[in-house]
Design a protein around this motif. Sequence first.
Motif, PDB file in Angstrom:
ATOM      1  N   GLU A 159       0.829  -1.204   0.000  1.00 50.82           N
ATOM      2  CA  GLU A 159       0.000   0.000   0.000  1.00 50.82           C
ATOM      3  C   GLU A 159       0.866   1.257   0.000  1.00 50.82           C
ATOM      4  O   GLU A 159       0.517   2.263  -0.626  1.00 50.82           O
ATOM      5  N   PHE A 160       2.004   1.202   0.670  1.00 49.66           N
ATOM      6  CA  PHE A 160       2.952   2.322   0.596  1.00 49.66           C
ATOM      7  C   PHE A 160       3.417   2.511  -0.848  1.00 49.66           C
ATOM      8  O   PHE A 160       3.470   3.634  -1.360  1.00 49.66           O
ATOM      9  N   GLU A 161       3.751   1.408  -1.520  1.00 45.65           N
ATOM     10  CA  GLU A 161       4.247   1.492  -2.895  1.00 45.65           C
ATOM     11  C   GLU A 161       3.163   1.975  -3.858  1.00 45.65           C
ATOM     12  O   GLU A 161       3.449   2.719  -4.804  1.00 45.65           O
ATOM     13  N   ILE A 162       1.920   1.549  -3.635  1.00 45.73           N
ATOM     14  CA  ILE A 162       0.818   2.027  -4.480  1.00 45.73           C
ATOM     15  C   ILE A 162       0.632   3.527  -4.302  1.00 45.73           C
ATOM     16  O   ILE A 162       0.497   4.276  -5.276  1.00 45.73           O
ATOM     17  N   LEU A 163       0.623   3.977  -3.042  1.00 45.15           N
ATOM     18  CA  LEU A 163       0.462   5.407  -2.779  1.00 45.15           C
ATOM     19  C   LEU A 163       1.607   6.198  -3.401  1.00 45.15           C
ATOM     20  O   LEU A 163       1.393   7.259  -4.003  1.00 45.15           O
ATOM     21  N   LYS A 164       2.819   5.685  -3.283  1.00 44.38           N
ATOM     22  CA  LYS A 164       3.971   6.362  -3.883  1.00 44.38           C
ATOM     23  C   LYS A 164       3.801   6.473  -5.400  1.00 44.38           C
ATOM     24  O   LYS A 164       4.041   7.543  -5.982  1.00 44.38           O
ATOM     25  N   PHE A 165       3.373   5.397  -6.028  1.00 43.77           N
ATOM     26  CA  PHE A 165       3.184   5.403  -7.484  1.00 43.77           C
ATOM     27  C   PHE A 165       2.116   6.418  -7.890  1.00 43.77           C
ATOM     28  O   PHE A 165       2.284   7.166  -8.866  1.00 43.77           O
ATOM     29  N   LEU A 166       1.021   6.466  -7.134  1.00 46.68           N
ATOM     30  CA  LEU A 166      -0.032   7.435  -7.441  1.00 46.68           C
ATOM     31  C   LEU A 166       0.473   8.867  -7.281  1.00 46.68           C
ATOM     32  O   LEU A 166       0.176   9.743  -8.104  1.00 46.68           O
ATOM     33  N   ILE A 167       1.242   9.107  -6.222  1.00 45.74           N
ATOM     34  CA  ILE A 167       1.760  10.458  -5.974  1.00 45.74           C
ATOM     35  C   ILE A 167       2.760  10.865  -7.056  1.00 45.74           C
ATOM     36  O   ILE A 167       2.743  12.005  -7.537  1.00 45.74           O
ATOM     37  N   LEU A 168       3.630   9.941  -7.446  1.00 47.36           N
ATOM     38  CA  LEU A 168       4.610  10.261  -8.486  1.00 47.36           C
ATOM     39  C   LEU A 168       3.939  10.548  -9.831  1.00 47.36           C
ATOM     40  O   LEU A 168       4.543  11.169 -10.708  1.00 47.36           O
ATOM     41  N   ASN A 169       2.691  10.088  -9.962  1.00 46.25           N
ATOM     42  CA  ASN A 169       1.911  10.364 -11.172  1.00 46.25           C
ATOM     43  C   ASN A 169       0.703  11.238 -10.846  1.00 46.25           C
ATOM     44  O   ASN A 169      -0.347  11.118 -11.486  1.00 46.25           O
ATOM     45  N   LYS A 170       0.861  12.108  -9.858  1.00 46.10           N
ATOM     46  CA  LYS A 170      -0.273  12.893  -9.372  1.00 46.10           C
ATOM     47  C   LYS A 170      -0.946  13.677 -10.496  1.00 46.10           C
ATOM     48  O   LYS A 170      -0.297  14.171 -11.421  1.00 46.10           O
ATOM     49  N   ASN A 171      -2.275  13.729 -10.374  1.00 46.33           N
ATOM     50  CA  ASN A 171      -3.146  14.415 -11.335  1.00 46.33           C
ATOM     51  C   ASN A 171      -3.198  13.735 -12.703  1.00 46.33           C
ATOM     52  O   ASN A 171      -3.741  14.300 -13.655  1.00 46.33           O
TER      53      ASN A 171
END
Length: 228
Positions: A159-171
């Motif tokens: 879940e940390f890695e998923i959140l990181k991936f989403l943030i790195l691709n924010k918007n």
Amino acid sequence: MNQKKILLVEDEKGIRNVLKDNLEYEGYSIIEAEDGVKGLEIARNETPDLIILDLMLPQMHGYDFIKQLKKTHPAIPIIIVSAKSEEIDKIKGLDLGADDYITKPFQIRELVSRIKAIFRRYNKTPETIQSFSFKNFMIDFDKGIFYKNGEKVDISFYEFEILKFLILNKNKPVTRNDIIETVWKAEGAISSRNIDTHIVNLRKLIEDDPANPKYIKTVFRIGYKFEI
């Protein structure tokens, strides 16, 4: 490089022996436990780098093992290896904090690949940004730590890695397959429904109203987007 230490918690001696022989051949140091209570004691005393866990164990069920271990050692990754193949069992294991779930019977090469993938991701330092803050949260990508109001919060590795991936691709919208291929490093490693379960957990963690998320948005027929 230090030799990685893996704890096998499995009541069937034949399976333990096969796993031990193959994982030692791969260069890992192996410690063993034949029941959940002994496994929990060893895990707390030895602090292994990873745990391979059966569910149907004597003395303590695998789910209870995870619950107890996460209270004191939330960062130790766990791979469940079980004959229980129903999706509800996989979802429950992941929800409790396991990092991966493999159904018996399985190929040793698959298990080794999953182990190596987890170690790669735990050892990887993000190349783009080292931390990210929003609202009352701060994510330290470099150390793999999630903070809320300045205090560390338990969060599973995936879940940390998923959140990181989403943030790195924010918007920007990302598909479920994008998440699987980036986080698990293999197409089809888990189902799309497993991704949805992780997203539900992340929304519970960061959203004021998980049913009406402000940050992790569903993008119809595509996937998800971290919006800020």
